[in-house]
Design an enzyme around this catalytic site. Sequence first.
Site, PDB file in Angstrom:
ATOM      1  N   TYR A 153      10.432 -10.044  15.230  1.00 44.30           N
ATOM      2  CA  TYR A 153       9.491  -9.988  14.101  1.00 44.30           C
ATOM      3  C   TYR A 153       9.738 -11.151  13.134  1.00 44.30           C
ATOM      4  O   TYR A 153       8.814 -11.892  12.781  1.00 44.30           O
ATOM      5  CB  TYR A 153       9.599  -8.639  13.369  1.00 44.30           C
ATOM      6  CG  TYR A 153       8.831  -8.689  12.076  1.00 44.30           C
ATOM      7  CD1 TYR A 153       7.452  -8.524  12.058  1.00 44.30           C
ATOM      8  CD2 TYR A 153       9.482  -8.978  10.866  1.00 44.30           C
ATOM      9  CE1 TYR A 153       6.732  -8.631  10.884  1.00 44.30           C
ATOM     10  CE2 TYR A 153       8.782  -9.091   9.687  1.00 44.30           C
ATOM     11  CZ  TYR A 153       7.401  -8.908   9.700  1.00 44.30           C
ATOM     12  OH  TYR A 153       6.699  -9.038   8.538  1.00 44.30           O
ATOM     13  N   ASP A 165       4.020  -6.012  13.048  1.00 48.92           N
ATOM     14  CA  ASP A 165       4.746  -5.041  12.218  1.00 48.92           C
ATOM     15  C   ASP A 165       3.974  -3.722  12.253  1.00 48.92           C
ATOM     16  O   ASP A 165       2.976  -3.590  12.977  1.00 48.92           O
ATOM     17  CB  ASP A 165       4.958  -5.574  10.788  1.00 48.92           C
ATOM     18  CG  ASP A 165       3.675  -5.585   9.969  1.00 48.92           C
ATOM     19  OD1 ASP A 165       2.584  -5.401  10.558  1.00 48.92           O
ATOM     20  OD2 ASP A 165       3.770  -5.757   8.741  1.00 48.92           O
ATOM     21  N   GLU A 213      11.082 -12.213   4.185  1.00 53.86           N
ATOM     22  CA  GLU A 213      10.908 -11.285   5.305  1.00 53.86           C
ATOM     23  C   GLU A 213      12.080 -10.317   5.404  1.00 53.86           C
ATOM     24  O   GLU A 213      11.900  -9.136   5.665  1.00 53.86           O
ATOM     25  CB  GLU A 213      10.736 -12.050   6.630  1.00 53.86           C
ATOM     26  CG  GLU A 213       9.423 -12.805   6.747  1.00 53.86           C
ATOM     27  CD  GLU A 213       8.201 -11.896   6.643  1.00 53.86           C
ATOM     28  OE1 GLU A 213       8.291 -10.705   6.993  1.00 53.86           O
ATOM     29  OE2 GLU A 213       7.143 -12.385   6.191  1.00 53.86           O
ATOM     30  N   TYR A 256      21.810  -0.790   2.805  1.00 53.29           N
ATOM     31  CA  TYR A 256      22.171  -1.451   4.053  1.00 53.29           C
ATOM     32  C   TYR A 256      22.864  -2.790   3.819  1.00 53.29           C
ATOM     33  O   TYR A 256      22.334  -3.859   4.099  1.00 53.29           O
ATOM     34  CB  TYR A 256      20.937  -1.642   4.946  1.00 53.29           C
ATOM     35  CG  TYR A 256      20.374  -0.348   5.455  1.00 53.29           C
ATOM     36  CD1 TYR A 256      21.207   0.615   5.990  1.00 53.29           C
ATOM     37  CD2 TYR A 256      19.012  -0.082   5.392  1.00 53.29           C
ATOM     38  CE1 TYR A 256      20.708   1.812   6.454  1.00 53.29           C
ATOM     39  CE2 TYR A 256      18.498   1.115   5.846  1.00 53.29           C
ATOM     40  CZ  TYR A 256      19.349   2.059   6.371  1.00 53.29           C
ATOM     41  OH  TYR A 256      18.849   3.234   6.821  1.00 53.29           O
ATOM     42  N   CYS A 300      -6.760  -0.807   5.894  1.00 46.93           N
ATOM     43  CA  CYS A 300      -6.594   0.155   6.990  1.00 46.93           C
ATOM     44  C   CYS A 300      -5.245   0.855   6.785  1.00 46.93           C
ATOM     45  O   CYS A 300      -4.321   0.738   7.582  1.00 46.93           O
ATOM     46  CB  CYS A 300      -6.639  -0.582   8.328  1.00 46.93           C
ATOM     47  SG  CYS A 300      -6.801   0.521   9.735  1.00 46.93           S
ATOM     48  N   TRP A 355       5.973 -16.000  -1.739  1.00 43.24           N
ATOM     49  CA  TRP A 355       6.345 -16.542  -0.420  1.00 43.24           C
ATOM     50  C   TRP A 355       5.122 -17.000   0.371  1.00 43.24           C
ATOM     51  O   TRP A 355       5.259 -17.591   1.436  1.00 43.24           O
ATOM     52  CB  TRP A 355       7.165 -15.525   0.374  1.00 43.24           C
ATOM     53  CG  TRP A 355       6.595 -14.138   0.370  1.00 43.24           C
ATOM     54  CD1 TRP A 355       5.627 -13.652   1.193  1.00 43.24           C
ATOM     55  CD2 TRP A 355       6.967 -13.067  -0.508  1.00 43.24           C
ATOM     56  NE1 TRP A 355       5.368 -12.352   0.881  1.00 43.24           N
ATOM     57  CE2 TRP A 355       6.176 -11.955  -0.149  1.00 43.24           C
ATOM     58  CE3 TRP A 355       7.883 -12.940  -1.552  1.00 43.24           C
ATOM     59  CZ2 TRP A 355       6.276 -10.726  -0.813  1.00 43.24           C
ATOM     60  CZ3 TRP A 355       7.988 -11.721  -2.202  1.00 43.24           C
ATOM     61  CH2 TRP A 355       7.190 -10.634  -1.838  1.00 43.24           C
ATOM     62  N   LEU A 384      19.267  -2.539  -2.716  1.00 46.01           N
ATOM     63  CA  LEU A 384      18.410  -2.620  -1.517  1.00 46.01           C
ATOM     64  C   LEU A 384      18.963  -1.770  -0.375  1.00 46.01           C
ATOM     65  O   LEU A 384      18.242  -1.452   0.557  1.00 46.01           O
ATOM     66  CB  LEU A 384      18.280  -4.070  -1.042  1.00 46.01           C
ATOM     67  CG  LEU A 384      17.249  -4.946  -1.758  1.00 46.01           C
ATOM     68  CD1 LEU A 384      17.290  -6.363  -1.235  1.00 46.01           C
ATOM     69  CD2 LEU A 384      15.833  -4.389  -1.582  1.00 46.01           C
ATOM     70  N   CYS A 416     -15.200  -1.348   5.241  1.00 48.78           N
ATOM     71  CA  CYS A 416     -14.443  -2.168   6.189  1.00 48.78           C
ATOM     72  C   CYS A 416     -15.397  -3.074   6.980  1.00 48.78           C
ATOM     73  O   CYS A 416     -16.422  -2.608   7.488  1.00 48.78           O
ATOM     74  CB  CYS A 416     -13.682  -1.255   7.156  1.00 48.78           C
ATOM     75  SG  CYS A 416     -12.875  -2.179   8.469  1.00 48.78           S
ATOM     76  N   GLN A 448      13.481  -4.270   3.907  1.00 47.28           N
ATOM     77  CA  GLN A 448      14.249  -3.252   3.202  1.00 47.28           C
ATOM     78  C   GLN A 448      13.408  -2.433   2.239  1.00 47.28           C
ATOM     79  O   GLN A 448      13.768  -1.317   1.901  1.00 47.28           O
ATOM     80  CB  GLN A 448      15.345  -3.915   2.362  1.00 47.28           C
ATOM     81  CG  GLN A 448      16.431  -4.547   3.153  1.00 47.28           C
ATOM     82  CD  GLN A 448      17.183  -3.535   3.971  1.00 47.28           C
ATOM     83  OE1 GLN A 448      17.199  -3.631   5.181  1.00 47.28           O
ATOM     84  NE2 GLN A 448      17.768  -2.548   3.342  1.00 47.28           N
ATOM     85  N   THR A 449      12.337  -3.037   1.735  1.00 47.97           N
ATOM     86  CA  THR A 449      11.618  -2.376   0.656  1.00 47.97           C
ATOM     87  C   THR A 449      10.170  -2.835   0.597  1.00 47.97           C
ATOM     88  O   THR A 449       9.765  -3.720   1.343  1.00 47.97           O
ATOM     89  CB  THR A 449      12.344  -2.665  -0.695  1.00 47.97           C
ATOM     90  OG1 THR A 449      11.782  -1.865  -1.714  1.00 47.97           O
ATOM     91  CG2 THR A 449      12.226  -4.129  -1.104  1.00 47.97           C
ATOM     92  N   CYS A 464     -12.740   2.947   5.303  1.00 46.74           N
ATOM     93  CA  CYS A 464     -13.622   2.597   6.427  1.00 46.74           C
ATOM     94  C   CYS A 464     -15.038   2.237   5.966  1.00 46.74           C
ATOM     95  O   CYS A 464     -15.690   1.388   6.575  1.00 46.74           O
ATOM     96  CB  CYS A 464     -13.682   3.748   7.428  1.00 46.74           C
ATOM     97  SG  CYS A 464     -12.073   4.156   8.112  1.00 46.74           S
TER      98      CYS A 464
HETATM   99  S1  SF4 Z   1     -13.020   1.129  10.172  1.00 40.90           S
HETATM  100 FE1  SF4 Z   1     -11.633  -0.414   9.384  1.00 40.90          FE
HETATM  101  S2  SF4 Z   1     -10.352   0.664   7.882  1.00 40.90           S
HETATM  102 FE2  SF4 Z   1     -11.368   2.197   9.149  1.00 40.90          FE
HETATM  103  S3  SF4 Z   1      -9.890   2.637  10.772  1.00 40.90           S
HETATM  104 FE3  SF4 Z   1     -11.281   1.059  11.531  1.00 40.90          FE
HETATM  105  S4  SF4 Z   1     -10.257  -0.873  11.077  1.00 40.90           S
HETATM  106 FE4  SF4 Z   1      -9.263   0.700   9.829  1.00 40.90          FE
END
Ligand code: SF4
Length: 360
Positions: A120, A138, A37, A82, A192, A24, A80, A202, A42-43, A199
Amino acid sequence: MVIPELFSSKLIAWYLRHQRDLPWRQTRDPYKIWLSEVILQQTRVKQGLPYYYAFVEKFPTVFDLARAEEQEVLRLWQGLGYYSRARNLQFTARQIVAQYNGQFPDSYKDLLKLKGIGPYTAAAVASFAYKERVAVLDGNVFRVLSRLYGIDTDIASAAAKPLFSGIANRLIPTKDPDLFNQAIMEFGALQCTPANPDCMFCPFHNECEAFLTGRQAQLPVKSKKGNSRIRYFHYVIFRKDDRGGMRKRDQKDIWNGLHDFYLLEDAALLTTGELMAAEPLLPWTEAVAVEEESVVYTHKLTHQQVQAKFWHIRLNEAADVDKVARDFGLTFVESAQAHHLPKPVLIDNYLKKRVFSLSL
Ligand code: SF4
């Protein structure tokens, strides 16, 4: 401190390196984006993929979905859960064909006018199909933003939506808003993550409030109250002569080990027609007669509220009771036996009021 332009360019760069290749994302067709979407509500992505392929193959356009037999749509949706959402899907498709000549409205505002399309989904279709600059919110986006900015507003509260939507709409760039939306959701899904966010690797760990203050595990805040939900139970009481079908609950759910009837749970209360069109009742339509449909009973539990309806369904002469028992996981018992079985209060009260008077 998060600087919007820098944030979006770093985020999109991250996305272009890490994104999953999903069908998609290769299309601008609003119909296919909308389908994906609805299925993904649903899953998870992996489980949703075969459903997406099946729907696109069987109903390649909104016209095909609109003119399909409801049973075909329900069969494809099977697994699925519902079922009312599958029916809403087709209702929306029919609305688009009847009122919009098969063309999806091309703005967030107009998409919201369709029954069955909420904020959404409208934002996702407007953004991914038409590149409208509107932020998609979301669970992933709530998590990323609450950690990045160190926001401890309860994401289940009424205040959360305008707060987070305001931030997301300030961050979203004019150029490539669709990429930004895909990127922030993918970032929440892959980097995240709810538990153990990555982190160390990140790109935002120098500005992320949660990382700098060691609060990744505490954010986002979601109150228990927000978890309270309404569930819609549709109980089918199969009856043959003076016996009724009962079932011992064995799922990891409320009332485990207690006895109730065959249960169909859905996202909303069903009518008799909708109930009988749902799997696995559909193949039995010829072999049964609906005798009675109850009023709605409300039953409150600590974190959820059950709204229940009961249907008395008599098996006709030709019906194979053993097969019904096997297919629906039931044991056929007489009224006195039913009386002695351990049951949830909701079922017990119902049996006292109704079934005994109808001599189950
Ligand atoms: S450092 Fe990055 S992965 Fe860690 S909580 Fe913050 S945004 Fe999320």
